[in-house]
Scaffold this motif. Structure first.
Motif, mmCIF file in Angstrom:
data_model
loop_
_atom_site.group_PDB
_atom_site.id
_atom_site.type_symbol
_atom_site.label_atom_id
_atom_site.label_comp_id
_atom_site.label_asym_id
_atom_site.label_seq_id
_atom_site.Cartn_x
_atom_site.Cartn_y
_atom_site.Cartn_z
ATOM 1 N N ARG A 1 1.179 -1.273 -0.061
ATOM 2 C CA ARG A 1 0.108 0.057 -0.016
ATOM 3 C C ARG A 1 1.013 1.377 -0.204
ATOM 4 O O ARG A 1 0.735 1.939 -0.857
ATOM 5 C CB ARG A 1 -1.019 0.150 1.896
ATOM 6 N N TYR B 1 -5.082 -3.083 -16.097
ATOM 7 C CA TYR B 1 -5.192 -1.456 -16.891
ATOM 8 C C TYR B 1 -3.944 -0.982 -15.241
ATOM 9 O O TYR B 1 -4.566 -1.094 -14.371
ATOM 10 C CB TYR B 1 -6.020 -0.705 -16.165
ATOM 11 N N TYR C 1 -2.258 2.834 -14.022
ATOM 12 C CA TYR C 1 -3.390 4.382 -13.874
ATOM 13 C C TYR C 1 -2.127 5.094 -13.160
ATOM 14 O O TYR C 1 -1.974 4.354 -12.112
ATOM 15 C CB TYR C 1 -4.718 4.611 -13.867
ATOM 16 N N GLN D 1 -1.502 8.335 -10.365
ATOM 17 C CA GLN D 1 -2.501 9.955 -10.116
ATOM 18 C C GLN D 1 -1.583 10.385 -9.341
ATOM 19 O O GLN D 1 -0.892 10.240 -8.140
ATOM 20 C CB GLN D 1 -3.742 9.182 -9.144
ATOM 21 N N LEU E 1 -6.535 10.675 -12.905
ATOM 22 C CA LEU E 1 -5.925 10.145 -13.532
ATOM 23 C C LEU E 1 -5.467 9.330 -14.286
ATOM 24 O O LEU E 1 -5.487 9.781 -15.720
ATOM 25 C CB LEU E 1 -7.063 8.263 -12.861
ATOM 26 N N PHE F 1 -3.925 6.764 -17.644
ATOM 27 C CA PHE F 1 -3.368 5.624 -18.015
ATOM 28 C C PHE F 1 -1.968 5.526 -18.726
ATOM 29 O O PHE F 1 -1.146 6.470 -18.828
ATOM 30 C CB PHE F 1 -4.512 5.443 -18.929
ATOM 31 N N PHE G 1 -2.607 3.017 -9.021
ATOM 32 C CA PHE G 1 -3.783 2.651 -9.528
ATOM 33 C C PHE G 1 -3.545 1.375 -10.373
ATOM 34 O O PHE G 1 -3.079 1.409 -11.659
ATOM 35 C CB PHE G 1 -4.644 3.054 -9.449
ATOM 36 N N ILE H 1 -16.038 -1.895 -17.663
ATOM 37 C CA ILE H 1 -16.429 -2.218 -16.790
ATOM 38 C C ILE H 1 -15.161 -2.855 -15.967
ATOM 39 O O ILE H 1 -14.310 -3.686 -15.552
ATOM 40 C CB ILE H 1 -17.089 -2.793 -16.067
ATOM 41 N N GLN H 2 -14.081 -1.718 -15.192
ATOM 42 C CA GLN H 2 -13.299 -1.586 -14.680
ATOM 43 C C GLN H 2 -13.272 -1.072 -13.035
ATOM 44 O O GLN H 2 -13.470 -0.194 -12.771
ATOM 45 C CB GLN H 2 -11.784 -0.529 -15.051
ATOM 46 N N TYR H 3 -12.675 -2.478 -12.734
ATOM 47 C CA TYR H 3 -12.645 -1.808 -10.807
ATOM 48 C C TYR H 3 -11.290 -2.294 -10.356
ATOM 49 O O TYR H 3 -10.141 -2.268 -11.196
ATOM 50 C CB TYR H 3 -13.397 -3.444 -10.388
ATOM 51 N N PHE H 4 -11.624 -0.540 -10.124
ATOM 52 C CA PHE H 4 -9.875 -0.547 -8.971
ATOM 53 C C PHE H 4 -9.102 -0.969 -7.790
ATOM 54 O O PHE H 4 -10.749 -0.885 -6.703
ATOM 55 C CB PHE H 4 -9.944 0.972 -8.727
ATOM 56 N N GLY H 5 -8.172 -1.226 -7.171
ATOM 57 C CA GLY H 5 -7.913 -1.103 -6.283
ATOM 58 C C GLY H 5 -7.847 -0.238 -5.687
ATOM 59 O O GLY H 5 -7.847 0.805 -6.422
ATOM 60 N N ALA H 6 -6.879 -0.445 -4.281
ATOM 61 C CA ALA H 6 -6.883 0.573 -3.029
ATOM 62 C C ALA H 6 -5.682 1.722 -3.334
ATOM 63 O O ALA H 6 -5.205 2.409 -3.177
ATOM 64 C CB ALA H 6 -6.778 -0.082 -2.179
ATOM 65 N N ARG I 1 0.991 3.472 -2.655
ATOM 66 C CA ARG I 1 1.473 4.906 -2.326
ATOM 67 C C ARG I 1 3.139 5.266 -3.098
ATOM 68 O O ARG I 1 3.456 5.220 -1.530
ATOM 69 C CB ARG I 1 1.246 5.760 -1.645
#
Lengths: 114, 114
Positions: free
Chosen positions: A9, A33, A35, A37, A43, A45, A91, A102-107, A110
């Motif tokens: 994380r 994918y 990304y 930030q 975000l 790509f 991410f 449909i894209q689902y993101f992780g946490a 950093r």
């Protein structure tokens, strides 16, 4: 039913070191994918992968950055010889297919470069 | 390539009021428009999406409208609650397409005051 898992994380590296970011997609998802930030930004790509294939890496810097998604195991985003400008949140998103997108993101991971 | 503009960058409302966030896109080929909610320290969470064959979509207190001619789409949140406070991102992509990447706006910080 776990979501997209990213680790670590938080990652702290000194300039010149290597950073490895891992992403395990949702069960049954074969599209990944990455990304990036930056603070106060949306975000951006970086790269799109399917199992064992890089489909689009147009958003990834040509030097020092690489990505893979092997047949077994998580997707890896690798940054060699990190510089301060690499500090950001990275991410990973996964998608079940090419049709819905449909894209689902992780946490996120950093990354801080000292 | 695609460019997504998002306004406003910050929005403060009283609990119970409505909130509207607007986005414009540049590529007329874009046909998939998701909205994500990002809480501090977390990854983006998909809250609603719309495809170009639909003009409006609702899910409880959240709705999204799309104007293909004008190339803009909006997020509407009614009866806002303090837990709606977060950064909201709009995005656009072409689906199915060649690379499926999402192009994001820069985000809107929504604050709901009790």
């Amino acid at each position: 039913n776990a979501g997209v898992m990213q680790n670590p994380r938080h990652l702290v590296r000194r300039r010149g070191q290597e950073a490895r970011l891992r992403c395990s997609p949702m069960k049954g998802h074969s599209h990944v994918y990455w990304y990036r930030q930056l603070p106060e930004e949306g975000l951006k790509f970086m790269v799109y992968l399917q199992k064992e294939n890089i489909i689009d890496e147009s958003g990834m810097p040509k030097e020092r950055f690489s990505a893979e998604f092997p047949k077994e195991g998580p997707s890896i985003l690798r940054i060699q010889q990190v510089v301060r400008g690499d500090s950001a949140a990275y991410f990973c998103a996964s998608s079940p297919d090419r049709v819905s997108n449909i894209q689902y993101f992780g946490a996120g991971t950093r990354l801080s470069v000292l | 390539g695609e460019n997504v503009e998002q306004h406003p960058s910050t929005l403060s409302v009283q609990e119970g009021d409505s909130a509207v966030i607007k986005c414009t896109y540049s590529d007329s080929a874009s046909n998939y428009f998701p909205w994500y909610k990002q809480e501090l320290g977390k990854g983006p969470q998909l809250i609603i999406d719309i495809r170009s064959n639909v003009g409006e979509k609702k899910d409880q207190r959240i709705a999204v409208t799309l104007n293909k001619t004008a190339k803009h789409f909006s997020l509407h949140i009614t009866e806002t609650q303090p837990e709606d406070s977060a950064v909201y991102f709009c995005a656009a992509s072409i689906s199915p397409g060649s690379n499926y990447k999402l192009t994001f706006g820069k985000g809107t910080l929504l604050t709901v005051n009790p």
